[in-house]
Design a protein around this motif. Sequence first.
Motif, mmCIF file in Angstrom:
data_model
loop_
_atom_site.group_PDB
_atom_site.id
_atom_site.type_symbol
_atom_site.label_atom_id
_atom_site.label_comp_id
_atom_site.label_asym_id
_atom_site.label_seq_id
_atom_site.Cartn_x
_atom_site.Cartn_y
_atom_site.Cartn_z
ATOM 1 N N LEU A 1 42.071 86.961 -15.879
ATOM 2 C CA LEU A 1 42.750 86.921 -14.775
ATOM 3 C C LEU A 1 44.285 86.342 -14.963
ATOM 4 C CD1 LEU A 1 43.133 86.473 -11.522
ATOM 5 C CD2 LEU A 1 42.230 83.999 -11.690
ATOM 6 N N ALA A 2 44.547 85.799 -16.030
ATOM 7 C CA ALA A 2 45.794 85.586 -16.107
ATOM 8 C C ALA A 2 46.801 86.702 -16.630
ATOM 9 C CB ALA A 2 46.054 84.565 -17.522
ATOM 10 N N ARG A 3 46.289 87.675 -17.311
ATOM 11 C CA ARG A 3 46.680 89.136 -17.433
ATOM 12 C C ARG A 3 46.995 89.751 -16.260
ATOM 13 N NH1 ARG A 3 43.171 88.825 -22.036
ATOM 14 N NH2 ARG A 3 41.546 90.007 -20.797
ATOM 15 N N ARG A 4 45.930 89.655 -15.479
ATOM 16 C CA ARG A 4 45.975 90.398 -13.951
ATOM 17 C C ARG A 4 47.182 89.829 -13.194
ATOM 18 N NH1 ARG A 4 46.505 94.255 -10.749
ATOM 19 N NH2 ARG A 4 45.363 94.417 -8.800
ATOM 20 N N VAL A 5 47.293 88.551 -13.231
ATOM 21 C CA VAL A 5 48.539 87.845 -12.479
ATOM 22 C C VAL A 5 49.740 88.241 -13.194
ATOM 23 C CG1 VAL A 5 49.474 85.493 -11.931
ATOM 24 C CG2 VAL A 5 46.740 85.722 -11.648
ATOM 25 N N GLN A 6 49.972 87.944 -14.382
ATOM 26 C CA GLN A 6 51.194 88.463 -15.080
ATOM 27 C C GLN A 6 51.564 89.906 -14.540
ATOM 28 O OE1 GLN A 6 51.412 89.270 -19.216
ATOM 29 N NE2 GLN A 6 53.275 88.169 -19.376
ATOM 30 N N GLY A 7 50.639 90.607 -14.683
ATOM 31 C CA GLY A 7 50.826 92.078 -14.262
ATOM 32 C C GLY A 7 51.276 92.166 -12.813
ATOM 33 N N LEU B 1 50.898 88.791 -5.149
ATOM 34 C CA LEU B 1 49.483 88.229 -5.655
ATOM 35 C C LEU B 1 48.354 88.837 -4.712
ATOM 36 C CD1 LEU B 1 50.183 84.642 -6.684
ATOM 37 C CD2 LEU B 1 49.760 86.688 -8.164
ATOM 38 N N ALA B 2 48.573 89.161 -3.367
ATOM 39 C CA ALA B 2 47.713 89.447 -2.461
ATOM 40 C C ALA B 2 46.592 90.362 -2.862
ATOM 41 C CB ALA B 2 48.345 90.098 -1.134
ATOM 42 N N ALA C 1 51.077 81.549 2.423
ATOM 43 C CA ALA C 1 51.531 82.494 3.557
ATOM 44 C C ALA C 1 51.844 83.692 3.191
ATOM 45 C CB ALA C 1 52.688 81.742 4.178
ATOM 46 N N GLY C 2 52.609 83.887 1.958
ATOM 47 C CA GLY C 2 52.938 85.262 1.357
ATOM 48 C C GLY C 2 52.006 86.189 1.198
ATOM 49 N N ALA C 3 50.815 85.480 0.482
ATOM 50 C CA ALA C 3 49.399 86.391 0.255
ATOM 51 C C ALA C 3 48.662 86.687 1.508
ATOM 52 C CB ALA C 3 48.708 85.638 -0.694
ATOM 53 N N ALA C 4 49.125 85.869 2.467
ATOM 54 C CA ALA C 4 48.126 86.066 3.671
ATOM 55 C C ALA C 4 48.471 87.267 4.228
ATOM 56 C CB ALA C 4 48.340 84.917 4.752
ATOM 57 N N GLY C 5 49.524 87.929 4.416
ATOM 58 C CA GLY C 5 50.087 88.926 4.974
ATOM 59 C C GLY C 5 49.753 88.765 6.463
ATOM 60 N N PRO C 6 49.255 89.888 7.258
ATOM 61 C CA PRO C 6 49.200 89.704 8.689
ATOM 62 C C PRO C 6 48.024 88.812 9.217
ATOM 63 C CG PRO C 6 48.114 91.680 8.095
ATOM 64 C CD PRO C 6 48.619 90.957 6.767
#
Length: 282
Positions: free
Chosen positions: A104-110, A167-168, A246-251
């Motif tokens: 998951l750390a690698r995925r987040v960094q990407g 991150l969404a 909130a940013g990850a929440a989108g609409p």
Amino acid sequence: MTMSMSTTTTRDTLPTYFISHGGGPWPWMKKEMGNAYAQLEAALADMPRQIGRTPEAILMVSAHWEAPAFTVMSNPKPPMIYDYGGFPEHTYHVHYDAPGSPALARRVQGLVEAAGLPAAFDPERGFDHGMFSPMAAMYPKAEVPVVQLSLRRGLDPAEHVALGRALAPLRDENVLIVGSGLSYHNLRNFGPQAREPSKAFDDWLTETVEAAPAQRIERLLAWSQAPAARIAHPREEHLIPLMVAAGAAGPDAGVRIYHEDAFMGGLAVSSYRFGAAAGEAA
């Protein structure tokens, strides 16, 4: 643990959260504190029911970690960080032994780098109390892998909203995104004298979270103009995790899931969820 983080799955999208995580190692101080945290503990313990399934992992953005770049914990067995003072000796020996997740750390960094934001790894970083105190109520068996992601120094609201948007995709990969802070954080102004300013800010914050998404982001970016904003947050590190959620929440709609109006003798405090709970219409 093996995790595949490279593609979006067909699972339903998880909600995101901004939680008030309480003070220090409170889950290990029930004898000393009585029922002071009973409502918060119940709200945190209810989150797995709202989610409706066990996440593959949790990405926790804690107010207690700031770094020059958005830095992701990559330790598979994170140690404990006792980042508090003045508490009983036994609280400096507590453990919350959730595994980390290098995958998951690698995925987040990407995802962060793909959004044009600065990203880094920290292979030594451990869990701070912004993570392990609420997690002790949410998942007391510590069975869910957790990765922490830092705030970026400067605490720019727009940059942290952009981080959340980056991150969404994790929400469709059965990764729960949690911003961990406090809706009111002024350690010099607790108790009855904080009742009015904390309520003023909390009312504004709830109205903002529950607003239409575009208006929600506009209001959050201008949070310092809110009623009693700088009384509630003389320094905003405990509010900025909300920008990520909130940013990850989108609409998705926001809703208050926890509220007290006399916490610690007079504080109005709240936590929020973005997105529908399990079984609810989106």
